[in-house]
Design a protein around this motif. Structure first.
Motif, PDB file in Angstrom:
ATOM      1  N   ASP A  87    -134.447  30.002  83.815  1.00 34.29           N
ATOM      2  CA  ASP A  87    -134.168  29.977  85.249  1.00 34.29           C
ATOM      3  C   ASP A  87    -134.319  31.366  85.860  1.00 34.29           C
ATOM      4  O   ASP A  87    -133.785  32.351  85.353  1.00 34.29           O
ATOM      5  N   LYS A  88    -135.066  31.441  86.977  1.00 32.49           N
ATOM      6  CA  LYS A  88    -135.268  32.706  87.672  1.00 32.49           C
ATOM      7  C   LYS A  88    -134.634  32.692  89.061  1.00 32.49           C
ATOM      8  O   LYS A  88    -134.779  33.637  89.825  1.00 32.49           O
TER       9      LYS A  88
ATOM     10  N   ASP B 222    -137.125  28.645  90.988  1.00 34.12           N
ATOM     11  CA  ASP B 222    -138.228  29.162  90.187  1.00 34.12           C
ATOM     12  C   ASP B 222    -137.806  29.268  88.726  1.00 34.12           C
ATOM     13  O   ASP B 222    -136.628  29.458  88.423  1.00 34.12           O
TER      14      ASP B 222
ATOM     15  N   GLU C 298    -145.174  39.747  85.049  1.00 34.57           N
ATOM     16  CA  GLU C 298    -144.370  38.768  85.774  1.00 34.57           C
ATOM     17  C   GLU C 298    -143.054  38.511  85.062  1.00 34.57           C
ATOM     18  O   GLU C 298    -142.013  38.371  85.693  1.00 34.57           O
TER      19      GLU C 298
ATOM     20  N   CYS D 133    -149.959  31.497  85.827  1.00 38.17           N
ATOM     21  CA  CYS D 133    -149.826  31.224  87.254  1.00 38.17           C
ATOM     22  C   CYS D 133    -149.983  29.718  87.457  1.00 38.17           C
ATOM     23  O   CYS D 133    -151.042  29.157  87.183  1.00 38.17           O
TER      24      CYS D 133
ATOM     25  N   THR E 207    -146.823  27.721  86.775  1.00 36.61           N
ATOM     26  CA  THR E 207    -145.872  27.282  85.754  1.00 36.61           C
ATOM     27  C   THR E 207    -145.363  25.868  86.006  1.00 36.61           C
ATOM     28  O   THR E 207    -145.224  25.070  85.070  1.00 36.61           O
ATOM     29  N   LEU E 208    -145.074  25.539  87.262  1.00 33.55           N
ATOM     30  CA  LEU E 208    -144.589  24.187  87.564  1.00 33.55           C
ATOM     31  C   LEU E 208    -145.641  23.144  87.214  1.00 33.55           C
ATOM     32  O   LEU E 208    -145.323  22.099  86.634  1.00 33.55           O
TER      33      LEU E 208
ATOM     34  N   ASP F 242    -146.109  26.828  98.916  1.00 30.92           N
ATOM     35  CA  ASP F 242    -144.912  27.287  98.208  1.00 30.92           C
ATOM     36  C   ASP F 242    -144.123  28.292  99.048  1.00 30.92           C
ATOM     37  O   ASP F 242    -144.700  29.094  99.772  1.00 30.92           O
TER      38      ASP F 242
ATOM     39  N   SER G 101    -151.202  25.215  93.858  1.00 36.89           N
ATOM     40  CA  SER G 101    -150.266  26.330  93.772  1.00 36.89           C
ATOM     41  C   SER G 101    -150.582  27.210  92.562  1.00 36.89           C
ATOM     42  O   SER G 101    -149.798  27.339  91.629  1.00 36.89           O
TER      43      SER G 101
ATOM     44  N   HIS H 261    -149.376  37.969  90.934  1.00 34.99           N
ATOM     45  CA  HIS H 261    -149.927  36.635  91.144  1.00 34.99           C
ATOM     46  C   HIS H 261    -151.317  36.680  91.769  1.00 34.99           C
ATOM     47  O   HIS H 261    -152.164  35.831  91.475  1.00 34.99           O
TER      48      HIS H 261
END
Length: 266
Positions: A37-38, A42, A71, A91, A93-94, A158, A188, A216
């Motif tokens: 978790d960020k 995110d 990152e 780039c 990640t989701l 985003d 994204s 990014h």
């Protein structure tokens, strides 16, 4: 071996780093991955972390005196180093975490060479800072040729949205002129910037602050510039400390149309 890159030029180092990260991303695809978790919705995964380790291994061996901004790992190396590499190991990640293969691995030397690897498409887009090319799975290198022929424009939806309410990306999609002239796509990932440079997309639009030094976006921006695209902020100003967001277009006509819509005059 990693050490074999020590005598390479910066573009080759950027490519080697991006390919090393892409190998990890591809190899870990489909596994049950721990999420880190960020905050603000995110997160990173263990694939992000391991891919960054692989990239750093290449950079440390080839350019031990350079600094790196990753990152996941943040600033590393000598604080006063004259050169800095910007690394985004995964780039999208989701997308990746939900089994979608639209992701990229970005490695860029600030104000220099850069590479964007597509782990699943078998392509590495790269620039030495002057020319832009693509290497496809063992085939020879080909120059990148921007084109607006597809009429496809990627719009990043985003958060954050620092330019609202003056500019909202979603409003651009609803603009009648946009629907008449372009076809929207929403990806994204900075892979979309490489696609603009390669002629697969007509343009890419995102809100944001100064993205010129972002892990990014730096590699994709470098590719677009070297390929001859028109690259500005969403206010039409050059990218830099006072810039906002990003509009990267295949040609000046496409850029002018998008800027008119962003400003509400198109």
């Amino acid at each position: 071996m990693i050490d074999s890159y020590a005598g390479s030029d910066d573009a080759a180092v950027a490519m080697a780093g991006a390919r090393a990260g892409a190998d990890v991303v591809r190899g870990m695809y489909g596994r049950r991955l721990q999420r880190i978790d960020k905050g603000a919705g995110d997160f990173a995964t263990t694939a992000d972390v391991e891919a960054e380790k692989a990239i750093l291994g290449v950079l440390r061996a080839a350019r031990p005196g350079d600094a790196v901004l990753g990152e996941e790992g943040g600033q590393q190396g000598a604080a006063g180093a004259a050169r800095q590499w910007l690394v985004d190991p995964l780039c999208g990640t989701l997308n990746y975490a939900t089994g979608t293969m639209l992701v990229a691995v970005n490695v860029a030397l600030r104000d220099g060479a850069a590479a964007v690897a597509d782990p699943f498409g078998g392509e590495v887009f790269f620039t030495d800072g002057e020319t832009a090319r693509v290497r496809r799975d063992g085939a020879g290198d080909a120059p990148l040729a921007p084109s607006s022929a597809t009429r496809l424009v990627d719009v990043n939806l985003d958060p954050p949205f620092p330019s609202a309410p003056g500019f909202r990306a979603v409003d651009l999609l609803a603009h009648p002129g946009f629907a008449a002239r372009f076809r929207p796509r929403v990806v994204s990932t900075s892979l979309a910037l490489a696609w603009v440079a390669a002629g697969k997309r007509a343009a890419y639009v995102t809100d944001g602050g100064d993205l010129s030094g972002s892990v990014h976006f730096a590699a994709g921006i470098a590719l677009c510039r070297a390929a001859g695209c028109v690259v500005t902020g969403i206010d039409g100003a050059p990218l830099g400390e006072s810039g906002r967001g990003l509009v990267a277009a295949a040609d000046s006509g496409t850029h002018e149309l998008l800027m008119a819509m962003v400003r509400g005059r198109g």
